[in-house]
Design an enzyme around this catalytic site. Sequence first.
Site, PDB file in Angstrom:
ATOM      1  N   GLY A  10      -5.776  -3.057   7.735  1.00 48.06           N
ATOM      2  CA  GLY A  10      -5.159  -4.056   6.853  1.00 48.06           C
ATOM      3  C   GLY A  10      -3.905  -4.599   7.514  1.00 48.06           C
ATOM      4  N   THR A 125       1.693   0.152   8.324  1.00 48.82           N
ATOM      5  CA  THR A 125       0.945   0.120   7.059  1.00 48.82           C
ATOM      6  C   THR A 125       1.916  -0.067   5.911  1.00 48.82           C
ATOM      7  OG1 THR A 125      -0.349   1.329   5.413  1.00 48.82           O
ATOM      8  CG2 THR A 125       0.799   2.687   6.995  1.00 48.82           C
ATOM      9  N   ASP A 127       1.343   1.104   3.202  1.00 51.75           N
ATOM     10  CA  ASP A 127       1.193   2.312   2.386  1.00 51.75           C
ATOM     11  C   ASP A 127       2.217   3.411   2.726  1.00 51.75           C
ATOM     12  OD1 ASP A 127      -1.020   0.929   1.500  1.00 51.75           O
ATOM     13  OD2 ASP A 127      -2.449   2.073   2.705  1.00 51.75           O
ATOM     14  N   ARG A 162       5.544  -6.912 -25.433  1.00 48.67           N
ATOM     15  CA  ARG A 162       4.289  -6.371 -24.879  1.00 48.67           C
ATOM     16  C   ARG A 162       4.605  -5.252 -23.894  1.00 48.67           C
ATOM     17  NH1 ARG A 162       2.562 -12.214 -22.705  1.00 48.67           N
ATOM     18  NH2 ARG A 162       1.099 -12.812 -24.333  1.00 48.67           N
ATOM     19  N   MET A 169      -0.586  -1.650  -4.520  1.00 45.65           N
ATOM     20  CA  MET A 169      -1.463  -1.008  -3.524  1.00 45.65           C
ATOM     21  C   MET A 169      -0.881   0.334  -3.077  1.00 45.65           C
ATOM     22  SD  MET A 169      -2.888  -3.995  -1.040  1.00 45.65           S
ATOM     23  CE  MET A 169      -4.380  -4.889  -1.470  1.00 45.65           C
ATOM     24  N   ARG A 171      -3.244   2.773  -1.523  1.00 46.40           N
ATOM     25  CA  ARG A 171      -4.411   3.641  -1.323  1.00 46.40           C
ATOM     26  C   ARG A 171      -4.178   5.015  -1.954  1.00 46.40           C
ATOM     27  NH1 ARG A 171      -7.102   3.197   4.420  1.00 46.40           N
ATOM     28  NH2 ARG A 171      -8.151   1.357   3.642  1.00 46.40           N
ATOM     29  N   GLN A 273       1.215  -8.392  -1.638  1.00 46.67           N
ATOM     30  CA  GLN A 273       2.122  -7.379  -1.073  1.00 46.67           C
ATOM     31  C   GLN A 273       2.060  -7.314   0.448  1.00 46.67           C
ATOM     32  OE1 GLN A 273       1.645  -3.630  -3.884  1.00 46.67           O
ATOM     33  NE2 GLN A 273      -0.075  -5.009  -3.985  1.00 46.67           N
TER      34      GLN A 273
HETATM   35  O1  F6P Z   1      -3.929   0.107   3.798  1.00 45.14           O
HETATM   36  C1  F6P Z   1      -3.367  -1.070   3.332  1.00 45.14           C
HETATM   37  C2  F6P Z   1      -4.071  -1.555   2.092  1.00 45.14           C
HETATM   38  O2  F6P Z   1      -3.441  -2.748   1.657  1.00 45.14           O
HETATM   39  C3  F6P Z   1      -4.156  -0.537   0.948  1.00 45.14           C
HETATM   40  O3  F6P Z   1      -2.963  -0.435   0.229  1.00 45.14           O
HETATM   41  C4  F6P Z   1      -5.320  -1.076   0.165  1.00 45.14           C
HETATM   42  O4  F6P Z   1      -5.991  -0.069  -0.561  1.00 45.14           O
HETATM   43  C5  F6P Z   1      -6.227  -1.618   1.229  1.00 45.14           C
HETATM   44  O5  F6P Z   1      -5.430  -1.865   2.365  1.00 45.14           O
HETATM   45  C6  F6P Z   1      -6.927  -2.889   0.840  1.00 45.14           C
HETATM   46  O6  F6P Z   1      -7.792  -3.216   1.849  1.00 45.14           O
HETATM   47  P1  F6P Z   1      -8.479  -4.637   2.049  1.00 45.14           P
HETATM   48  O7  F6P Z   1      -7.550  -5.474   2.857  1.00 45.14           O
HETATM   49  O8  F6P Z   1      -9.712  -4.330   2.797  1.00 45.14           O
HETATM   50  O9  F6P Z   1      -8.695  -5.230   0.705  1.00 45.14           O
END
Ligand code: F6P
Length: 341
Positions: A10, A125, A127, A162, A169, A171, A273
């Site tokens: 990603g 990343t 993440d 609300r 994201m 993962r 993001q």
């Molecule tokens: O690893 C980076 C990330 O953005 C994760 O947070 C997310 O789960 C995944 O990649 C999404 O992947 P894709 O770009 O294949 O939708």
Amino acid sequence: MRIGVLTGGGDCPGLNAVIRAVVRKGVSVHGHEFVGFRDGWRGPLEGDTMPLDIQAVRGILPRGGTILGSSRTNPIKIEGGVDRIKDNLRATGVDALIAIGGEDTLGVARQLYERGVKVVGVPKTIDNDLSGTDYTFGFDTAVNIAMEAIDRLHTTAESHHRALICEVMGRHAGWIALHAGMAAGANVILIPEKPFDIDRVCEYVESRFRTRYSPILVVAEGAHPIEGQLELQTGELDAFGHVRLGGIGELLAKEIEKRTGKEARTTVLGHIQRGGTPTAFDRVLATRFGLQAIDAAHEGDFGTMVALRGTDIVRVPLSEATAELKTVPVSRYAEAEVFFG
Ligand code: F6P
């Protein structure tokens, strides 16, 4: 030396800053030549290259994405993939590789190194889940984007009384949710590392409404309830066997409405993001990673990954960096819990 550069997995803001630093120092200080491989491991697998000189990296420092393109191609899963990469490196006259990527891309780098390919890794990343480094670049940008979005949710949530849920994201790691939620004053943060109790979540929501403020919940895409509480849908798998995540925010909204009678709505930030320009922190970190990576390649220090330790950029074995995911420790989550409800 002639060095190949690739970006895999990603994308995230800061990839171009690494490429620029590698090429600028590599050419002007060490006198190396570069070749870009397109779309992660697909590039060396198929011999798909592009020119990569100082001219090619001019003006790319603030640009998100990657000029080299990216993919989740896994050459290890492809019959004869490793040999094809070795043949293509020979055919293009490439002596060594700098692979910029996360867990998956660097896992491939480690396996190629074990089979004789000279490679240096650079951790990226959003993440922030790579071991061996305090931070990966891309994370700070993603957190800032999410924080700004959550700040905006506060005002509209209060106008309409609300509960608003923001799905982020990350993962299987809750770093983005934890940092963005803490920075933006979320009333509940749910992360994959700690299965949530839906009854408790609803109590927080109700107690927040009692204070005449509206609850803001930040949920990591990989968060999940305590076993047996709610039924989760499962997504398809990518080439590295990872399930496509997403949908927990919507599920949570439905359940909160059902149990509390209050309106609950979800915003899924998704790829926003990962897009756009990197923060100053990520630009500097990515640049320093690039400078260290080209030094490592120049010195023949292969099989390593550059990493941030405190304020220093160091090198760690790729095997150590890819051994296990860096997840949120219980103590870090406990800090955030003080502000729940
Ligand atoms: O690893 C980076 C990330 O953005 C994760 O947070 C997310 O789960 C995944 O990649 C999404 O992947 P894709 O770009 O294949 O939708």
